[in-house]
Design a protein around this motif. Structure first.
Motif, short mmCIF file in Angstrom:
data_model
loop_
_atom_site.label_atom_id
_atom_site.label_comp_id
_atom_site.label_asym_id
_atom_site.label_seq_id
_atom_site.Cartn_x
_atom_site.Cartn_y
_atom_site.Cartn_z
N LYS A 1 1.16 -0.87 0.21
CA LYS A 1 -0.15 -0.07 -0.11
C LYS A 1 0.56 1.07 0.05
O LYS A 1 0.30 2.12 -1.27
CB LYS A 1 -0.79 0.45 1.14
N ALA A 2 2.25 1.32 0.35
CA ALA A 2 3.02 2.62 0.36
C ALA A 2 3.30 2.06 -0.65
O ALA A 2 3.67 3.91 -1.29
CB ALA A 2 3.98 1.62 1.63
N GLY A 3 3.92 1.36 -1.21
CA GLY A 3 4.15 1.31 -3.02
C GLY A 3 3.31 1.96 -4.37
O GLY A 3 3.78 2.57 -4.67
N ILE A 4 1.79 1.72 -3.35
CA ILE A 4 0.81 2.07 -4.47
C ILE A 4 1.23 3.69 -4.25
O ILE A 4 0.60 4.12 -5.29
CB ILE A 4 -1.00 2.00 -3.60
N ILE A 5 1.14 4.36 -3.02
CA ILE A 5 1.07 5.62 -3.60
C ILE A 5 2.08 6.64 -3.63
O ILE A 5 2.38 7.37 -4.61
CB ILE A 5 1.86 6.15 -1.43
N GLY A 6 4.00 5.50 -3.68
CA GLY A 6 4.91 6.22 -4.67
C GLY A 6 4.38 5.75 -6.34
O GLY A 6 5.48 7.06 -6.58
N TYR A 7 3.95 5.20 -6.53
CA TYR A 7 3.54 4.98 -8.09
C TYR A 7 2.81 5.53 -7.93
O TYR A 7 2.61 5.82 -9.45
CB TYR A 7 2.95 3.37 -7.77
N THR A 8 1.57 5.97 -7.63
CA THR A 8 0.33 7.74 -7.97
C THR A 8 0.87 8.09 -7.88
O THR A 8 1.06 8.98 -8.81
CB THR A 8 -0.86 7.11 -6.63
N LYS A 9 2.09 9.51 -7.46
CA LYS A 9 3.59 10.24 -7.77
C LYS A 9 3.98 10.48 -8.99
O LYS A 9 3.38 11.01 -10.06
CB LYS A 9 3.54 10.24 -6.30
N ALA A 10 4.67 8.87 -9.34
CA ALA A 10 5.53 9.29 -10.50
C ALA A 10 4.28 9.13 -11.49
O ALA A 10 4.90 9.98 -12.04
CB ALA A 10 5.86 7.70 -10.11
N VAL A 11 3.32 7.86 -11.45
CA VAL A 11 2.89 8.49 -12.84
C VAL A 11 2.02 9.94 -13.05
O VAL A 11 1.10 9.82 -14.12
CB VAL A 11 1.34 6.36 -12.39
N ALA A 12 1.44 10.24 -12.28
CA ALA A 12 1.03 11.58 -11.90
C ALA A 12 1.71 12.37 -12.75
O ALA A 12 1.73 13.27 -13.45
CB ALA A 12 0.51 11.69 -10.55
N LYS A 13 3.09 12.50 -12.03
CA LYS A 13 4.17 13.35 -13.36
C LYS A 13 4.18 13.14 -14.96
O LYS A 13 4.41 13.21 -15.33
CB LYS A 13 5.28 13.56 -12.80
N GLU A 14 4.18 11.73 -14.95
CA GLU A 14 4.23 10.70 -15.87
C GLU A 14 2.91 11.01 -17.74
O GLU A 14 3.19 11.36 -18.20
CB GLU A 14 4.73 9.59 -15.99
N LEU A 15 1.93 11.05 -17.24
CA LEU A 15 0.61 11.40 -17.35
C LEU A 15 0.28 12.66 -17.04
O LEU A 15 -0.93 13.42 -18.00
CB LEU A 15 -0.24 10.16 -17.06
N GLY A 16 0.75 13.39 -16.80
CA GLY A 16 -0.06 14.79 -16.63
C GLY A 16 -0.18 15.86 -17.36
O GLY A 16 -0.61 16.79 -18.17
N ALA A 17 0.78 15.62 -17.98
CA ALA A 17 1.31 16.85 -19.79
C ALA A 17 0.21 16.07 -20.80
O ALA A 17 -0.38 16.64 -21.84
CB ALA A 17 2.59 16.78 -20.32
N LYS B 1 -15.24 17.83 -11.79
CA LYS B 1 -14.75 18.72 -10.63
C LYS B 1 -13.35 18.57 -9.84
O LYS B 1 -13.38 19.64 -9.34
CB LYS B 1 -15.80 18.69 -9.79
N ALA B 2 -12.87 17.41 -10.53
CA ALA B 2 -11.33 17.35 -9.72
C ALA B 2 -10.39 17.59 -10.30
O ALA B 2 -9.35 17.08 -10.48
CB ALA B 2 -11.15 16.00 -8.98
N LYS B 3 -10.22 18.40 -11.97
CA LYS B 3 -9.20 18.08 -12.60
C LYS B 3 -8.58 18.84 -12.70
O LYS B 3 -7.03 18.69 -13.71
CB LYS B 3 -10.14 19.34 -14.21
N HIS B 4 -8.00 19.55 -11.29
CA HIS B 4 -7.11 20.32 -11.35
C HIS B 4 -6.42 19.66 -9.73
O HIS B 4 -5.46 20.33 -8.82
CB HIS B 4 -6.84 21.84 -10.97
N ILE B 5 -6.67 18.62 -9.67
CA ILE B 5 -5.59 17.44 -8.87
C ILE B 5 -5.36 16.59 -9.20
O ILE B 5 -5.98 15.86 -9.22
CB ILE B 5 -7.38 17.03 -7.49
N THR B 6 -3.91 16.75 -8.78
CA THR B 6 -3.03 15.10 -9.17
C THR B 6 -1.88 14.83 -8.80
O THR B 6 -1.44 15.90 -7.74
CB THR B 6 -3.11 14.69 -10.74
N GLY B 7 -1.63 13.59 -8.21
CA GLY B 7 -0.43 13.20 -7.45
C GLY B 7 -0.95 13.42 -5.78
O GLY B 7 0.17 12.88 -5.21
N GLU B 8 -1.92 13.93 -5.09
CA GLU B 8 -2.26 13.55 -3.93
C GLU B 8 -2.85 11.66 -3.02
O GLU B 8 -3.27 11.07 -3.97
CB GLU B 8 -3.80 14.66 -3.68
N CYS B 9 -2.34 11.92 -1.93
CA CYS B 9 -3.16 10.55 -1.12
C CYS B 9 -4.26 10.97 -0.14
O CYS B 9 -3.64 12.22 0.89
CB CYS B 9 -2.11 9.75 -0.92
#
Length: 249
Positions: A159-175, A232-240
């Motif tokens: 579950k900790a890994g999922i949090i780190g994974y979420t943040k990394a993928v958010a950076k990769e896909l945000g553009a 409604k959450a279009k400007h929220i990413t990489g959050e836990c």
């Protein structure tokens, strides 16, 4: 409706939190592809309930730890709906034991399902979202991925890994107009908890920590996931975001 004309995949949608999420997304207008592993009748009942709302729905059997089975689910959703807009990585498992007694099988299986399973679905969905320059990914983690829990080193690590994974993928896909967020529930009243022989002990221990003095319900999590899956959450990413009644404080 928050999700009108959107199409979603929800892993582990046949029971507990996954069922609540599948139904909530449908109420908000989405068509839903949900996965199950062993609860076929329950999954089919959820499909019928969603269809009763006037939405499209399918269920697909899948071991999310399988790269090929995960790919087949994404292809089935694409065939049924024409496109995929939302991925909710929810399916998971626990197989508890203290670290000095935990077997290699216990460790490997929990990490394969809880962490690799999320990678599998993201890997097969991301190219679709990237090409259409739109998408929402929501990963279900746990407050025990933030703080650890006795007897759950494998679960907490996954579950900790999922949090780190979420943040990394958010950076990769945000553009590409894709948001990626995680939600971290505390104790939630799921069928698994209700059926546990240790339910009373588990609830008593949690209630000593929960500020709001109530066990969470699946809809508490589903409401947040529907919001994060919407524009409604279009400007929220990489959050836990924790959904725990203050259990973690």
């Amino acid at each position: 409706m928050l999700l009108e004309n959107k199409n979603a995949i929800v892993t582990g949608g046949s029971q507990g939190i996954g069922t609540a999420v599948s139904l909530m997304l449908a109420r908000e207008g989405a068509n839903v592809c949900l996965t199950y592993r062993s609860h076929k009748e329950e999954a089919e009942a959820i499909v019928k309930e969603i269809e009763g709302m006037g939405r499209k729905a399918i269920c697909v059997k899948c071991d999310i730890a399988s790269f090929t089975e995960s790919e087949a689910v994404v292809k089935a959703a694409l065939e049924a709906f024409g496109r995929v807009d939302i991925l909710v990585n929810n399916a998971g498992m626990n197989w508890d034991g203290v670290c000095w007694k935990m077997t290699e099988e216990q460790w490997d299986r929990v990490l394969e399902v809880n962490l690799k399973g999320y990678f599998n679905f993201t890997r097969h969905t991301a190219p679709l979202l990237k090409d259409q320059k739109y998408g929402r990914i929501v990963n279900v983690t746990s407050i025990n991925g933030l703080r650890g829990k006795f007897g759950q080193s494998n679960y907490s690590a996954s579950k900790a890994g999922i949090i780190g994974y979420t943040k990394a993928v958010a950076k990769e896909l945000g553009a590409f107009g894709i948001t990626v967020n995680a939600v971290a529930p505390g104790l939630i009243e799921t069928p698994m908890l209700k059926e546990s022989e240790a339910r009373d002990k588990i609830v008593d221990m949690a209630m000593a920590e929960i500020v709001l003095k109530r066990v969470g319900e699946p809809d508490d999590l589903a409401n947040l996931i529907a919001f994060l899956a919407s524009d409604k959450a279009k400007h929220i990413t990489g959050e836990c975001i924790k959904v725990d009644g203050g259990q973690y404080i």
